[in-house]
Motif scaffolding. Structure first.
Motif, PDB file in Angstrom:
ATOM      1  N   ASP A  22       5.053  23.638  -2.461  1.00 25.52           N
ATOM      2  CA  ASP A  22       4.230  23.946  -1.287  1.00 25.52           C
ATOM      3  C   ASP A  22       3.089  24.887  -1.651  1.00 25.52           C
ATOM      4  O   ASP A  22       1.950  24.715  -1.209  1.00 25.52           O
ATOM      5  N   TYR A  25       0.437  23.057  -3.743  1.00 26.60           N
ATOM      6  CA  TYR A  25      -0.416  22.223  -2.908  1.00 26.60           C
ATOM      7  C   TYR A  25      -1.358  23.093  -2.063  1.00 26.60           C
ATOM      8  O   TYR A  25      -2.542  22.780  -1.920  1.00 26.60           O
ATOM      9  N   LEU A  29      -5.290  22.892  -2.229  1.00 31.95           N
ATOM     10  CA  LEU A  29      -6.043  22.540  -1.029  1.00 31.95           C
ATOM     11  C   LEU A  29      -7.141  23.554  -0.753  1.00 31.95           C
ATOM     12  O   LEU A  29      -8.254  23.195  -0.347  1.00 31.95           O
ATOM     13  N   ALA A  38      -6.384  17.503  -3.524  1.00 27.86           N
ATOM     14  CA  ALA A  38      -5.353  18.510  -3.792  1.00 27.86           C
ATOM     15  C   ALA A  38      -4.097  17.852  -4.340  1.00 27.86           C
ATOM     16  O   ALA A  38      -3.474  18.347  -5.294  1.00 27.86           O
ATOM     17  N   GLU A  39      -3.709  16.738  -3.758  1.00 23.96           N
ATOM     18  CA  GLU A  39      -2.530  16.015  -4.247  1.00 23.96           C
ATOM     19  C   GLU A  39      -2.737  15.542  -5.678  1.00 23.96           C
ATOM     20  O   GLU A  39      -1.814  15.618  -6.509  1.00 23.96           O
ATOM     21  N   VAL A  42      -2.481  18.574  -8.063  1.00 22.56           N
ATOM     22  CA  VAL A  42      -1.088  19.000  -8.231  1.00 22.56           C
ATOM     23  C   VAL A  42      -0.336  18.006  -9.112  1.00 22.56           C
ATOM     24  O   VAL A  42       0.403  18.398 -10.027  1.00 22.56           O
TER      25      VAL A  42
END
Length: 207
Positions: A22, A25, A29, A38-39, A42
């Motif tokens: 979390d 991310y 973000l 962002a995904e 990561v």
């Protein structure tokens, strides 16, 4: 570090990765301002961490090591994109920030920014929703947003940020100062709109 079996290696990695996802991310973000990007950042950082796990010498440093990989992954992509010609780049507005470069909450509340605790200003700060701060942060130009996230969120020194971004130390200081000013102004304006503070010109008093 050495692992006797591939299964134990994967289990060790997944157990330490899961609680950090979390935050990874969230940081990505704030840096990218785009959920899909962002995904991707990561996912790429996690893949790099897994393939380079043997380079981690101290298991206690896993979290910092992983976030360092995330940062380098983002910066590499960000710098690559900025090499493309961009009309009206972020730095083009640096000499004149409307009036935000000279705006400080110190002038408005007579207290240094980020030092308002246990006082009337504490009530003001507590009244600002996290989403308002995040929205103000997302509204910053890329160069400012990236700089302040690296310094204020991830704890890099000015010198480290200068090396990461490939810019002079003075540029880091300038961007950070302007980013803080913009955030301060955005949050102050939100507070006024929400009726949490009044300006003397409004015919009211500060509260």
């Amino acid at each position: 570090m050495r692992f006797d079996e591939a299964a134990s290696r994967r289990e060790w990695f997944e157990q330490r990765l899961a609680p950090l996802m979390d935050r990874l991310y969230g940081t990505a973000l704030r840096l990218t301002r785009n959920p899909a990007d962002a995904e991707d950042i990561v996912a790429e950082a996690v893949t790099k961490a897994w393939t380079q796990l043997d380079r981690l010498r101290d298991a206690q440093c896993f979290e910092g090591w992983l976030f360092h990989i995330l940062t380098n992954t983002f910066v590499s992509e960000w710098r690559r994109r900025r090499c493309r010609p961009q009309p009206g780049g972020d730095d083009a507005t640096e000499p004149s920030e409307l009036d935000s470069a000279s705006f400080t909450l110190f002038q408005q509340l007579h207290q240094p920014f980020l030092l308002w605790w246990g006082s009337l200003e504490d009530q003001f700060f507590n009244g600002l929703l996290q989403e308002d701060l995040e929205r103000a942060l997302d509204a910053l130009p890329d160069a400012y947003r990236v700089t302040i996230v690296l310094v204020e969120v991830q704890g890099y020194t000015y010198e480290e940020v200068a090396r990461l971004l490939g810019v002079p130390l003075g540029t880091v200081r300038s961007r950070l100062n302007r980013a803080r000013c913009r955030l301060q102004k955005a949050l102050w304006e939100h507070a006024r709109e929400a009726g949490m503070v009044y300006h003397e010109g409004d015919g009211g008093t500060q509260r």
